[in-house]
Structures are given as structure tokens and as C-alpha cells.
Design a protein around this motif. Structure first.
Motif, mmCIF file in Angstrom:
data_model
loop_
_atom_site.group_PDB
_atom_site.id
_atom_site.type_symbol
_atom_site.label_atom_id
_atom_site.label_comp_id
_atom_site.label_asym_id
_atom_site.label_seq_id
_atom_site.Cartn_x
_atom_site.Cartn_y
_atom_site.Cartn_z
ATOM 1 N N SER A 40 10.283 0.168 8.115
ATOM 2 C CA SER A 40 9.154 0.597 7.284
ATOM 3 C C SER A 40 8.640 1.974 7.713
ATOM 4 N N ALA A 41 8.633 2.267 9.003
ATOM 5 C CA ALA A 41 8.175 3.580 9.479
ATOM 6 C C ALA A 41 9.125 4.681 9.008
ATOM 7 N N LEU A 42 10.427 4.417 9.077
ATOM 8 C CA LEU A 42 11.391 5.426 8.624
ATOM 9 C C LEU A 42 11.298 5.662 7.123
ATOM 10 N N ILE A 43 11.095 4.602 6.356
ATOM 11 C CA ILE A 43 10.950 4.764 4.902
ATOM 12 C C ILE A 43 9.721 5.610 4.594
ATOM 13 N N ALA A 44 8.591 5.283 5.206
ATOM 14 C CA ALA A 44 7.367 6.054 4.972
ATOM 15 C C ALA A 44 7.579 7.510 5.375
ATOM 16 N N ALA A 45 8.233 7.728 6.508
ATOM 17 C CA ALA A 45 8.454 9.095 6.992
ATOM 18 C C ALA A 45 9.390 9.870 6.065
ATOM 19 N N LEU A 51 8.385 14.852 0.496
ATOM 20 C CA LEU A 51 7.327 15.406 -0.350
ATOM 21 C C LEU A 51 6.695 16.621 0.322
ATOM 22 N N ARG A 52 6.500 16.555 1.616
ATOM 23 C CA ARG A 52 5.886 17.661 2.354
ATOM 24 C C ARG A 52 6.702 18.944 2.226
ATOM 25 N N ARG A 53 8.019 18.811 2.201
ATOM 26 C CA ARG A 53 8.890 19.996 2.117
ATOM 27 C C ARG A 53 8.581 20.831 0.874
ATOM 28 N N VAL A 54 8.184 20.170 -0.208
ATOM 29 C CA VAL A 54 7.925 20.915 -1.445
ATOM 30 C C VAL A 54 6.438 21.061 -1.769
ATOM 31 N N SER A 55 5.595 20.220 -1.167
ATOM 32 C CA SER A 55 4.169 20.271 -1.515
ATOM 33 C C SER A 55 3.323 21.024 -0.499
ATOM 34 N N GLY A 56 3.824 21.174 0.731
ATOM 35 C CA GLY A 56 3.013 21.802 1.784
ATOM 36 C C GLY A 56 1.954 20.834 2.257
ATOM 37 N N ALA A 71 4.633 11.265 14.427
ATOM 38 C CA ALA A 71 5.323 10.072 14.923
ATOM 39 C C ALA A 71 4.363 8.884 15.005
ATOM 40 N N VAL A 72 3.163 9.132 15.508
ATOM 41 C CA VAL A 72 2.175 8.056 15.613
ATOM 42 C C VAL A 72 1.743 7.603 14.221
ATOM 43 N N LEU A 73 1.444 8.550 13.356
ATOM 44 C CA LEU A 73 0.942 8.198 12.032
ATOM 45 C C LEU A 73 1.970 7.437 11.207
ATOM 46 N N TYR A 74 3.220 7.902 11.192
ATOM 47 C CA TYR A 74 4.233 7.190 10.406
ATOM 48 C C TYR A 74 4.550 5.825 11.012
ATOM 49 N N THR A 75 4.390 5.682 12.326
ATOM 50 C CA THR A 75 4.530 4.368 12.942
ATOM 51 C C THR A 75 3.403 3.451 12.466
ATOM 52 N N ILE A 76 2.192 3.978 12.418
ATOM 53 C CA ILE A 76 1.055 3.188 11.923
ATOM 54 C C ILE A 76 1.276 2.807 10.456
ATOM 55 N N LEU A 77 1.750 3.762 9.656
ATOM 56 C CA LEU A 77 2.023 3.445 8.251
ATOM 57 C C LEU A 77 3.089 2.362 8.136
ATOM 58 N N GLY A 78 4.109 2.425 8.991
ATOM 59 C CA GLY A 78 5.141 1.388 9.005
ATOM 60 C C GLY A 78 4.564 0.031 9.371
ATOM 61 N N PHE A 79 3.677 0.029 10.354
ATOM 62 C CA PHE A 79 3.008 -1.211 10.766
ATOM 63 C C PHE A 79 2.175 -1.774 9.616
ATOM 64 N N CYS A 156 5.260 4.127 -0.816
ATOM 65 C CA CYS A 156 3.953 4.422 -1.384
ATOM 66 C C CYS A 156 2.999 4.967 -0.310
ATOM 67 N N LEU A 157 2.966 4.345 0.857
ATOM 68 C CA LEU A 157 2.076 4.811 1.928
ATOM 69 C C LEU A 157 2.472 6.201 2.430
ATOM 70 N N GLY A 158 3.775 6.457 2.547
ATOM 71 C CA GLY A 158 4.232 7.779 2.978
ATOM 72 C C GLY A 158 3.836 8.863 1.989
ATOM 73 N N ILE A 159 4.006 8.578 0.712
ATOM 74 C CA ILE A 159 3.656 9.546 -0.329
ATOM 75 C C ILE A 159 2.145 9.720 -0.432
ATOM 76 N N LEU A 160 1.411 8.629 -0.364
ATOM 77 C CA LEU A 160 -0.046 8.724 -0.442
ATOM 78 C C LEU A 160 -0.596 9.541 0.730
ATOM 79 N N TYR A 161 -0.124 9.259 1.929
ATOM 80 C CA TYR A 161 -0.574 10.037 3.092
ATOM 81 C C TYR A 161 -0.297 11.526 2.881
ATOM 82 N N GLN A 162 0.937 11.847 2.505
ATOM 83 C CA GLN A 162 1.287 13.260 2.344
ATOM 84 C C GLN A 162 0.461 13.914 1.251
ATOM 85 N N SER A 163 0.222 13.228 0.164
ATOM 86 C CA SER A 163 -0.574 13.831 -0.912
ATOM 87 C C SER A 163 -2.015 14.071 -0.451
#
Length: 176
Positions: A40-45, A51-56, A71-79, A156-163
Motif C-alpha cells: 500500500s505504501a508503494l502504491i501511494a508513493a 503526479l508530482r512530476r507534472v504538477s509540482g 518516506a515517512v508520509l507515504y508509509t503512513i499513507l500505506g498504513f 487515492c491517498l497518494g493522489i490526494l496528498y500530492q494534490s
């Protein structure tokens, strides 16, 4: 090597960037394995980083801070994703709602540049915005065809965080 100073700087930058990406990935894998949320952490990351590569978005003052925080944040999102799925805490409409919110944020604010990486070209700005919006739309499609709730929630969590990192609160004023 017999390169001029500009070429040497470009090569040094490419090596540094690659090493930082590898270190960041290894940190994420380490943290996620410790608490047993690697998938789940890798998927979110993956979705957040793509998305970050194109959105900044928001930047830290040093690459080290960025790597550790990411690393900490995407681990938390995976959790969170793993627990949301395990305990069925996220109904499908919440996934679609968060992706819709992400799409609106991206459509209005992406791309967000930084002082260290300003975007001067209007053409590039338009391409980055279109790529950002397109990426979130692709995520919607992935969510529609996927029957894997862990994939859908993690994505969804990875994209929401990045947005959310595009919001003016987190950077020097948003994109355009």
C-alpha cells in the motif's frame, strides 16, 4: 572526462538526483517493511510521485528533509490505506469524492513551480497542467476497472496528498 563545466554540472546533477531517488525509495521500503505496509505504501508513493512530476508542489529546504518526510508520509499513507481497507472504513463514494477534489485542485492550481525551479514557458505550463489533469483522470479510470480495494484506496491517498501540496498554504502562492 573531457567535458566543459556546463556538461559536468549537468552530469553531477543527474547523478545526485538519481542517488537521492534511490535513497528515498530504499527509505520508504525500509519504513514500510517495518510496519508491514509495503504494497500500500508503494502504491501511494508511485501515484503521488508520478503526479508530482507534472504538477509540482511544496518543497523542503533540503533534499534530505524531503526524502525522510516523503518516506515517512507515504508509509503512513500505506498504513492508513491498509487499515481503511481491512476495517472497511472507506466507502467507494469517498474514493471518488477525494479524486474529484484532487482533480479540481490540480485543474485550478497545477503546475506549481518553486523559486529553485520556476516555469517560465507558457507552453510548458499548459503541457504540465494537461498532464496533471490527465493523470488524475487516468486514476479515475484505474479505480473504475480495478476490483482491488487496497489499490484504489492507496492510489487515492497518494493522489490526494500530492494534490494538497499544490495549495498556496504549502508553497509560494500556487500555480496558474
Amino acid at each position: 572526462m573531457d567535458y566543459d563545466e556546463d556538461k559536468k554540472e549537468i552530469i553531477a546533477y543527474a547523478i545526485e538526483t538519481s542517488l537521492l531517488a534511490i535513497i528515498g525509495t530504499l527509505l520508504l521500503i525500509l519504513f514500510a517493511m517495518i510496519i508491514n505496509v509495503l504494497k500500500s505504501a508503494l502504491i501511494a508513493a508511485v501515484f503521488g510521485v508520478l503526479l508530482r512530476r507534472v504538477s509540482g508542489g511544496a518543497h523542503f529546504s533540503t533534499p534530505t528533509k524531503c526524502l525522510v518526510f516523503g518516506a515517512v508520509l507515504y508509509t503512513i499513507l500505506g498504513f492508513l490505506a491498509q487499515n481503511f481497507v481491512q476495517y472497511q472504513l472507506i466507502p467507494d463514494y469517498m474514493i471518488w469524492l477525494s479524486l474529484a477534489i484532487s482533480l479540481l485542485i490540480v485543474a485550478f492550481l497545477a503546475p506549481v513551480d518553486s523559486e529553485s525551479k520556476p516555469i517560465h514557458s507558457k507552453s510548458l505550463r499548459k503541457k504540465l497542467k494537461a498532464s496533471s489533469v490527465g493523470f488524475v483522470v487516468i486514476a479515475f479510470i484505474v479505480g473504475l476497472v480495478s476490483t482491488d480495494p487496497l489499490l484504489n484506496v492507496s492510489m487515492c491517498l497518494g493522489i490526494l496528498y500530492q494534490s494538497l501540496t499544490l495549495l498556496p498554504l504549502f508553497n509560494r502562492g500556487g500555480g496558474g
